[in-house]
Each structure stands twice: as structure tokens, then as C-alpha cells.
Design a protein around this motif. Structure first.
Motif, PDB file in Angstrom:
ATOM      1  N   LEU A  59       0.844  -1.282   0.014  1.00 11.66           N
ATOM      2  CA  LEU A  59      -0.251   0.145  -0.098  1.00 11.66           C
ATOM      3  C   LEU A  59       0.815   1.280   0.021  1.00 11.66           C
ATOM      4  O   LEU A  59       1.945   1.274   0.178  1.00 11.66           O
ATOM      5  N   LYS A  60       0.248   2.615  -0.383  1.00  6.36           N
ATOM      6  CA  LYS A  60       1.186   3.742  -0.320  1.00  6.36           C
ATOM      7  C   LYS A  60       1.508   4.046   0.965  1.00  6.36           C
ATOM      8  O   LYS A  60       2.798   4.549   1.110  1.00  6.36           O
ATOM      9  N   ALA A  91      -3.060   1.200  -3.160  1.00 12.16           N
ATOM     10  CA  ALA A  91      -1.875   0.526  -3.179  1.00 12.16           C
ATOM     11  C   ALA A  91      -0.797   1.562  -4.100  1.00 12.16           C
ATOM     12  O   ALA A  91      -1.110   2.426  -4.823  1.00 12.16           O
ATOM     13  N   LYS A  92       0.261   1.068  -4.038  1.00 13.15           N
ATOM     14  CA  LYS A  92       1.502   2.070  -4.568  1.00 13.15           C
ATOM     15  C   LYS A  92       1.446   1.828  -6.102  1.00 13.15           C
ATOM     16  O   LYS A  92       1.609   3.026  -6.596  1.00 13.15           O
ATOM     17  N   ILE A  97      -8.125  -1.071  -3.150  1.00 17.04           N
ATOM     18  CA  ILE A  97      -8.874  -2.264  -2.926  1.00 17.04           C
ATOM     19  C   ILE A  97      -9.762  -1.896  -1.962  1.00 17.04           C
ATOM     20  O   ILE A  97      -9.423  -1.440  -0.742  1.00 17.04           O
ATOM     21  N   ASN A  98     -10.969  -2.270  -2.303  1.00 22.62           N
ATOM     22  CA  ASN A  98     -12.177  -1.960  -1.210  1.00 22.62           C
ATOM     23  C   ASN A  98     -12.333  -3.313  -0.464  1.00 22.62           C
ATOM     24  O   ASN A  98     -12.733  -4.345  -1.080  1.00 22.62           O
ATOM     25  N   THR A  99     -12.473  -3.132   0.813  1.00 24.81           N
ATOM     26  CA  THR A  99     -12.435  -4.535   1.611  1.00 24.81           C
ATOM     27  C   THR A  99     -13.800  -4.302   2.645  1.00 24.81           C
ATOM     28  O   THR A  99     -14.049  -3.189   3.316  1.00 24.81           O
ATOM     29  N   LYS A 100     -14.465  -5.512   2.722  1.00 29.58           N
ATOM     30  CA  LYS A 100     -15.535  -5.540   3.936  1.00 29.58           C
ATOM     31  C   LYS A 100     -15.450  -6.847   4.565  1.00 29.58           C
ATOM     32  O   LYS A 100     -15.486  -7.684   3.869  1.00 29.58           O
TER      33      LYS A 100
END
Length: 106
Positions: A59-60, A91-92, A97-100
Motif C-alpha cells: 500500500l502507499k 496501493a503503490k 482495494i475495497n474491503t469488507k
């Protein structure tokens, strides 16, 4: 008559090994054909396993995440995996990315 009987017996004896060889070849062919679906059944899980291989993304903010199929995990400094928190993760590479519930949100 005995001569014809002897010729018939000899002809049968000569033909018998050829018949046995053909029968054995036919049985081997049938056995391979019966095994073919089983081989395909084993190939399907192997393909599924390849699809389930983990993909690591940075990730960034430098956090490493691991994506396995629909599941998303945060990789800790001790390499321990924990389900990713709900939210949007940049992300870099510029993707998001969407999460649940630790899974990719649709």
C-alpha cells in the motif's frame, strides 16, 4: 479329415496369441480411458489452487497486504496475517482495494 482338423487346431493356436494381444491392448485402452476423467478431476483442484495463490501488494503507506482469492489480509511485521479492516486501501501502483469483513468488497 485329420489333416483338416490339425490345420484348424494349428490355425487357432497361431491366432490365439494375436487375439490375446489385441484383447490386452483393448483392455489397456479402456483402462486409460477410465483414468482420463480422474486425471481431469485432479487437474481442476490444481488449477483452483493456482488461482488461490497469495498475491502480495504494498500500500502507499508501506503496509503489505496479501490477497488470496476473495480474502484480504494485512501482513504484520512478524509475518502474521490478520483480516484487512473495512475500507478503501490505496496501493503503490495506483489501484484501490475495497474491503469488507476481510474480503474484497464488490
Amino acid at each position: 479329415m485329420k489333416k483338416h482338423l490339425l490345420v484348424a487346431i494349428l490355425a487357432s493356436a497361431v491366432a490365439m496369441p494375436a487375439f490375446a494381444a489385441d484383447k490386452a491392448a483393448a483392455e489397456k485402452g479402456a483402462e486409460k480411458a477410465a483414468q482420463a476423467p480422474a486425471a481431469q478431476e485432479h487437474a481442476a483442484p490444481a488449477q483452483a489452487a493456482k488461482q488461490q495463490q497469495a498475491q502480495t501488494v504494498e500500500l502507499k503507506d508501506g503496509t503489505q497486504i496479501q490477497i488470496k482469492g476473495e480474502e484480504v489480509f494485512v501482513v504484520g511485521k512478524d509475518a502474521k496475517l490478520t483480516p484487512a479492516p473495512d475500507g478503501s486501501h490505496a496501493a503503490k501502483d495506483g489501484s484501490t482495494i475495497n474491503t469488507k469483513d476481510g474480503k474484497i468488497a464488490k
